[in-house]
Structures are given as structure tokens and as C-alpha cells.
Design an enzyme around this catalytic site. Structure first.
Site, mmCIF file in Angstrom:
data_model
loop_
_atom_site.group_PDB
_atom_site.id
_atom_site.type_symbol
_atom_site.label_atom_id
_atom_site.label_comp_id
_atom_site.label_asym_id
_atom_site.label_seq_id
_atom_site.Cartn_x
_atom_site.Cartn_y
_atom_site.Cartn_z
ATOM 1 N N SER A 244 2.484 -17.350 20.605
ATOM 2 C CA SER A 244 1.210 -16.633 20.564
ATOM 3 C C SER A 244 0.970 -15.969 21.907
ATOM 4 O O SER A 244 1.541 -16.368 22.926
ATOM 5 C CB SER A 244 0.066 -17.600 20.267
ATOM 6 O OG SER A 244 -0.260 -18.354 21.427
ATOM 7 N N ASP A 245 0.117 -14.963 21.926
ATOM 8 C CA ASP A 245 -0.331 -14.434 23.212
ATOM 9 C C ASP A 245 -1.332 -15.419 23.815
ATOM 10 O O ASP A 245 -1.752 -16.390 23.173
ATOM 11 C CB ASP A 245 -0.947 -13.044 23.038
ATOM 12 C CG ASP A 245 -0.795 -12.172 24.279
ATOM 13 O OD1 ASP A 245 -0.691 -12.743 25.390
ATOM 14 O OD2 ASP A 245 -0.785 -10.940 24.160
ATOM 15 N N TRP A 246 -1.716 -15.181 25.038
ATOM 16 C CA TRP A 246 -2.565 -16.064 25.849
ATOM 17 C C TRP A 246 -3.834 -16.474 25.093
ATOM 18 O O TRP A 246 -4.675 -15.632 24.774
ATOM 19 C CB TRP A 246 -2.919 -15.328 27.128
ATOM 20 C CG TRP A 246 -3.746 -16.053 28.128
ATOM 21 C CD1 TRP A 246 -5.078 -16.317 28.054
ATOM 22 C CD2 TRP A 246 -3.312 -16.579 29.402
ATOM 23 N NE1 TRP A 246 -5.509 -16.967 29.176
ATOM 24 C CE2 TRP A 246 -4.443 -17.135 30.027
ATOM 25 C CE3 TRP A 246 -2.088 -16.625 30.061
ATOM 26 C CZ2 TRP A 246 -4.378 -17.734 31.289
ATOM 27 C CZ3 TRP A 246 -2.029 -17.213 31.315
ATOM 28 C CH2 TRP A 246 -3.161 -17.763 31.912
ATOM 29 N N ALA A 248 -4.424 -17.046 22.128
ATOM 30 C CA ALA A 248 -4.676 -16.368 20.856
ATOM 31 C C ALA A 248 -4.906 -17.336 19.701
ATOM 32 O O ALA A 248 -5.620 -17.001 18.750
ATOM 33 C CB ALA A 248 -3.528 -15.418 20.528
#
Length: 667
Positions: A244-246, A248
Site C-alpha cells: 500500500s502507499d503510506w 493508505a
């Protein structure tokens, strides 16, 4: 592995310090990856100490994978990615990624969060700087080049990095160009525009993928089973892992898609997220409630990537590499070359450039004349102190008969106005509602006209800008982007004519903010070219594929090998390109195709190929392109790829607005 150790493999830790708590977690096998904080992990020995705990002191003995944002350089900084694409040189982009990997691995970084292959068509969006532009084909080409540069033929080699494709998927379509916002993307647009670069890079061997922040038609990308599981993992047979992105996963709560962090964790992992960046919601997963097959699949994917990287066989890095492999003379020379090959010449009235062959005094002024921070928004381990600023570059590289001043006086013959955007006005979470030059710099350039001297405007930017004022005020306009470590030297190479500019735009530069999004390959309306309400032309100020040269080129004699072909045949189209000037130069020749009438409406043009053609003064060459069936595939109404019968137009062109045209039919 215990359940807790499995969950540990699916957590990426963001560390602000190294303490006993962190060491205990690693010893317990609960830290699978670490996002490197360069203020904490300052050298390879610190990294190795943490790895030693994971490998030798924990029961599982599974190594940690260390990641970092190595986007367009590590210590030696290359131009921002949007600039790199303007070189139209995939081999150069591959080499830049390879050098970045070589430098980053000296610290023990195993994995980079690049390349970003979001097709980006909104100049207001700050992350357009990190993309390869507005075109799907180009994002695919440059994405593949970057993957091959980072990973090499064998990613387990000590100087290679695991790549990560981001942001999956459609992040570049954030509504209004506002970062993190939702996207409304039809299935057709998703499959035709936004997915192909990811498919190309998966096929090229990219080992990891990062999910994006946006929701896609109401389903957040970080919990989107259709894109993550059905398309990426099942249809494309992607064998690596998805991170996942930061934050997310936890942000699924703010999307209104999960009631709490526990529900967010289940929705994310069930949809296909394998590693969670920063947030710790996966720790709330229950051994009794989670599908063990889903959990095991995620862990296997993480272990597979670690195995491919060679971390089980060689978990530690050589601590003596850094001095000889970072910011070397060779790396800086290539950074200089690439920077000069990414600067786009937009205007050159009366051939004011290059400046050479006669005694002159030039004044280098403007907010960016002595700017050091020209490494873009992502900086990795670089320092502004390593950057050659524009004034110093022009001063140190000036021919003997040219005097360089940092102010305007009576001796001045030519003014070089260095203007632009600061590094923190583009990039992540730096959208702008106004895409003119900030801080009254347009007025500054206009005011310089009172000196009645030629004005060369050099723009250090991270996005397409509205340059209608600059076009009127300037005798020459050079888009320099944020060029990185060798900024001033590369600029001097262009200004003094040691390098003949060849770069061309990979994003359209709009003539008004109301035109955004503007891109070359849109579909015709029933009333093409004009807005019904304003009767205002929506043509860009500078179109996709545009860029000037100190040489001049003439396109002639387009030929096509066959005017009618069957669906399984290919054709060749050719043209003669002549350098009509007395200056050796390089021309980027572009191939465009249009499916004139189909079962669905098609773009007015689609880029299908390009070649960099080196031509000596007065030299002519024939350039040839082969058009295969795969170049003509379209998605029919059922979204199945087909080659349709009918008429096709084809152009060999210097940019998306001009060119020689032919046509052919498919039976």
C-alpha cells in the site's frame, strides 16, 4: 512460521530511531521490511546490524528488505522523471535508473518505490513531475526502461534494486488535479489509458507494485479486488507483492469504506494488499477470522521477492563501497549529458541561441539564477550543496570572449532570466490552481524589456506551465525542468552551443488554465476543435512532441508499403528527413496513427513509435516504421482487443500537430 511472524512479514516499519523495542520486534520476527530513514540509517553498517538481528537472532531467520524513495537518483541526481521522458531516449532512462541503483545499494537499500507510470494529463497535479507525461505508450516505454535499469538481468546482484510500479491505478486522474482525490474512470479508459503501462512493466519483470491513494469509481484502490486481485494477480499472473502507499490502508476509514482499522485491514488484505506501509492495521488481523490461504499467499509473495533479491543468500552488504560508487566523475558526466538532453527549447527568435563566436556580456538574473535546490521534490540522499547552480555553470563554462555578470549594467548585451517553481511547489500534495509562473516572475520578465536587450528565459519547472506572457516577452524560452546535480553545467552546454538541444515535450503546455486537462490524443466531439460556449480555440500553446533545435529539419516523401492489408499483415511507412541547416543535430521523429471510423470513437491521434535521428548538416536520411497488428488493436464494445476493418491515417511527424500524412485500409 507463527501467525505473528507471518503478519510481521506484511508490515513495513517507518523508524525514527533505533532502540531496544525495535530490536526486540526484529528478534521476534515481526519486522519484514523497513522504509529507510536516511537520518537514522546513515551507513551500511547500521543497516547490517539490523539485518543481523533478523537473520541470526530471530527464530525464523528471514531477512528484512530495506526500501527507500530512489526516484530519479540517489546521491547523483538526474532530471525529474517528466524531464527524462523529454529525451525520448529509453536507453538513457535505463542507464539513469541503473546508476541510481548502484549508488543506493551502497547504503544497503534493496528496493525503490519507482518508477511512477501514472498517465498524467492535469498540469495542476503536483505529481505530474514524477510521471513520464500524458501518453500511455510513452509511460509504458519509459517504465519498462526504468524497471530494467533498476533490476538489471539479475536483481540479486549487489548493485541492483527491486523496482515498484506506482501508483496502481488511475492516480493521475485525481479529480481537478487535487492530490489524493477520487477518480471517475470508465472501464474503457481504465483499460486503454491507465492499465497498459503497468501491464508492460509487469511483463518486463517488475517485482512489486504500490497501490494508489485514490478511489476508483467508489472503490478505494488499496482495497479494490477488481484491479488488485482479478486483473493484476489473476489475469496478468503477477507473482510479486503489492504494497500500500503510506497509511493508505488505515485511510480506508477516511474514505468511508471501513468503520475502523480492523475492518480496513481485512478489506485491504482480502482485496490483494500484501504489505502495509506505515500503518499497523494488519496487526489487528485474527488467526481465527482470516482466510489462511490469503495470508499465506501474501507471505509467499514477500518471501519470493526477498528470494529473487538474493537476501537469503546474501543478507549483508559490502560496507566499503560508498566512496568509490557514489557521486563519481562518471556519474556526474552522465547526469550532465542527460540534463542537457532533457531541456526543451520552445522559442528561439532570430536564432539568439546559441551564444558564441563573438565578444558579449551576458547578465544572469532572476530568482533561480543562483538557486541550488534544483533536485526536484524527491531528493533521496542528495544535497543542494552538490548542485551546480545556473549562474556558476554559465560563469565557469563561458568561452573566453564572453563575460558573465550577476546583474544588469550598461555593458549587458543579452539578459538570461532564470525563473521557475521551487522544489516544494510541485510533487506530492503540491497541486496548484494557477499554473503561471509564481511570485510575479512573469512581470519580472516583462519588466526586463525596458533594457531593450534580448531576453533568454530559462524556466526551472516541475509541470507544464501557461507561458503566454513569457512567449510575448522573451526572445528565447528554454524549459530546463529541475535538472539535478549538473544543472549549471548542462545549462551552459545548451546556451553556449556545445550541445544542440533535441528534447521534445511529453506533456502539452496549455494556453489557458481553463483548457486543462489538455492532451493531444483526445477524441473528437461533434464540433471538433472549438468549445461550443466560448468559441475559444483549445489548442495548446505548445503541443505534445514539440521542441526546437539549433538545426532545422524538413520532412518529405512519405511512402507506405501497401495501401490495403489484411488483419494479420504489417506495413512499412517511411519518410525522408533532411537537416537543412549548417549545424549537426538530432531530430525526434514521431509516428502517429488514427483509426478513422470504428465500433467505438477513437482518439484523433495515437503515438505508436519514435526514433532519434542524428543528422549532419545538410544530410538526409530515410526513417522507416513498421506497423504491426498489435499497434492497431483496439478494445471493442465488450472491451475485447480486436483489429477492426476500415481506414487508418498515419503520420510521420515532428510533433503531434504537424507531419506528413498517409492512409491505408484493413480488409
Amino acid at each position: 512460521m507463527t501467525f505473528k511472524q507471518k503478519i510481521g512479514q506484511l508490515q513495513q516499519r517507518i523508524i525514527t530511531k533505533i532502540d531496544d523495542d525495535l530490536k526486540t520486534e526484529i528478534k521476534n520476527g515481526e519486522v519484514g521490511s523497513i522504509l529507510v530513514n536516511l537520518k537514522v540509517i546513515t551507513n551500511a553498517s547500521i543497516r547490517n546490524e539490523l539485518q543481523k538481528i533478523a537473520v541470526e537472532d530471530s527464530k525464523s531467520g528471514i531477512p528484512i528488505i530495506f526500501g527507500q524513495d530512489v526516484i530519479h537518483g540517489y546521491k547523483t541526481m538526474f532530471p525529474i522523471n517528466l524531464a527524462q521522458s523529454c529525451s525520448w531516449d529509453t536507453l538513457a532512462v535505463k542507464k539513469a535508473a541503473s546508476i541510481a541503483a548502484k549508488e543506493a545499494t551502497t547504503l544497503g537499500i534493496d528496493w525503490t518505490f519507482a518508477p511512477m507510470i501514472d498517465v498524467s494529463r492535469d498540469a495542476r497535479w503536483g505529481r505530474i513531475a514524477e510521471s513520464y507525461g500524458e501518453d500511455t505508450f510513452l509511460n509504458s516505454q519509459f517504465g519498462v526502461a526504468a524497471v530494467k535499469g533498476f533490476q538489471g538481468k539479475d536483481v540479486s546482484q549487489p548493485n541492483k534494486l527491486v523496482s515498484c510500479l506506482k501508483h496502481y491505478v488511475g492516480y493521475g486522474a485525481s479529480i481537478g488535479g487535487r492530490d489524493y482525490q477520487y477518480t471517475e474512470i470508465s472501464k474503457r479508459t481504465l483499460h486503454e489509458t491507465y492499465l497498459p503501462p503497468f501491464k508492460a512493466c509487469v511483463d518486463a519483470g517488475a517485482l512489486t507494485v504500490m497501490s494508489s491513494f485514490n478511489d476508483i469509481n467508489g472503490i478505494p484502490a488499496s482495497a479494490n479486488k477488481e484491479t488488485l486481485k482479478h486483473i493484476l494477480k489473476n489475469k496478468w499472473q503477477f507473482s510479486g507483492f503489492v504494497i500500500s502507499d503510506w497509511d493508505a490502508v488505515e485511510q480506508l476509514i477516511y474514505h468511508g469504506y471501513a468503520t475502523d482499522s480492523t475492518e480496513a485491514a481485512y478489506k485491504a488484505i482480502n482485496a490483494g494488499i500484501d504489505i502495509e506501509m506505515k500503518s499497523n492495521t494488519f496487526k489487528k488481523l485474527s488467526e481465527e477470522k482470516i482466510d489462511i490461504n490469503i495470508l499465506n499467499d501474501a507471505v509467499k509473495r514477500v518471501l519470493y521477492v526477498k528470494l529473487k533479491k538474493g537476501l537469503f543468500k546474501t543478507p549483508y552488504v559490502n560496507e566499503n563501497r560508498s566512496k568509490k560508487d557514489v557521486l563519481t566523475k562518471e556519474h556526474k558526466l552522465f547526469a550532465r549529458k542527460l540534463a542537457s538532453e532533457t531541456m526543451v527549447l520552445l522559442e528561439n527568435k532570430n536564432n539568439i541561441l546559441p551564444i558564441k563566436n563573438k565578444p558579449l556580456t551576458i547578465s544572469v538574473v532572476g530568482l533561480f539564477s543562483k538557486e541550488q535546490n534544483l533536485n526536484g521534490w524527491w531528493k533521496s540522499n542528495s544535497s543542494p550543496n552538490d548542485v551546480i547552480n545556473p549562474y556558476i555553470g554559465l560563469l565557469k563554462n563561458a568561452p573566453d570572449n564572453i563575460q558573465v555578470l550577476d546583474k544588469i549594467n550598461n555593458k549587458t548585451d543579452i539578459i538570461i532570466a532564470c525563473v521557475g517553481e521551487k522544489h516544494n511547489t510541485f510533487g506530492e500534495n503540491h497541486s496548484r490552481s494557477n499554473i503561471e509562473l509564481p511570485n510575479n516572475q512573469s512581470k519580472f520578465i516583462s519588466a526586463l524589456k525596458k533594457h531593450k536587450k534580448p531576453i533568454i528565459t530559462v524556466i526551472f519547472n516541475g509541470r507544464p506551465l501557461n507561458l503566454t506572457s513569457e512567449k510575448e516577452s522573451s526572445d528565447a524560452i528554454l524549459i530546463a525542468w529541475h535538472p539535478g546535480t549538473e544543472t549549471g553545467n548542462a545549462l551552459a552546454d545548451i546556451i553556449y552551443g556545445n550541445v544542440n538541444p533535441s528534447a521534445k515535450l511529453t506533456t502539452s503546455f496549455p494556453a489557458a488554465i481553463g483548457h486543462i486537462p489538455v492532451f493531444y490524443n483526445d477524441r473528437n466531439s461533434g464540433r471538433p476543435k472549438y468549445d461550443f460556449y466560448t468559441k475559444e480555440s483549445c489548442e495548446p500553446l505548445y503541443p505534445f512532441g514539440y521542441g526546437l533545435n539549433y538545426s532545422t529539419f524538413e520532412y518529405q516523401n512519405i511512402k507506405i508499403s501497401n495501401k490495403e492489408i489484411s488483419k494479420n499483415e504489417s506495413i512499412t511507412v517511411s519518410a525522408t528527413i533532411t537537416n537543412t541547416s549548417n549545424v549537426n543535430g538530432t531530430e525526434i521523429v514521431q509516428l502517429y496513427i488514427q483509426d478513422v471510423v470504428g465500433s467505438t470513437t477513437r482518439p484523433v491521434k495515437e503515438l505508436k513509435g519514435f526514433k532519434k535521428l542524428k543528422l549532419k548538416a545538410k544530410e538526409s536520411k530515410t526513417v522507416k516504421f513498421t506497423i504491426n497488428t498489435k499497434d492497431l488493436l483496439v478494445l471493442n464494445q465488450e472491451l475485447n482487443p480486436v483489429v477492426e476493418s476500415g481506414q487508418f491515417n498515419v503520420w510521420i511527424a515532428p510533433n503531434s500537430n504537424k507531419g506528413l500524412k498517409e492512409s491505408f485500409k484493413i480488409k
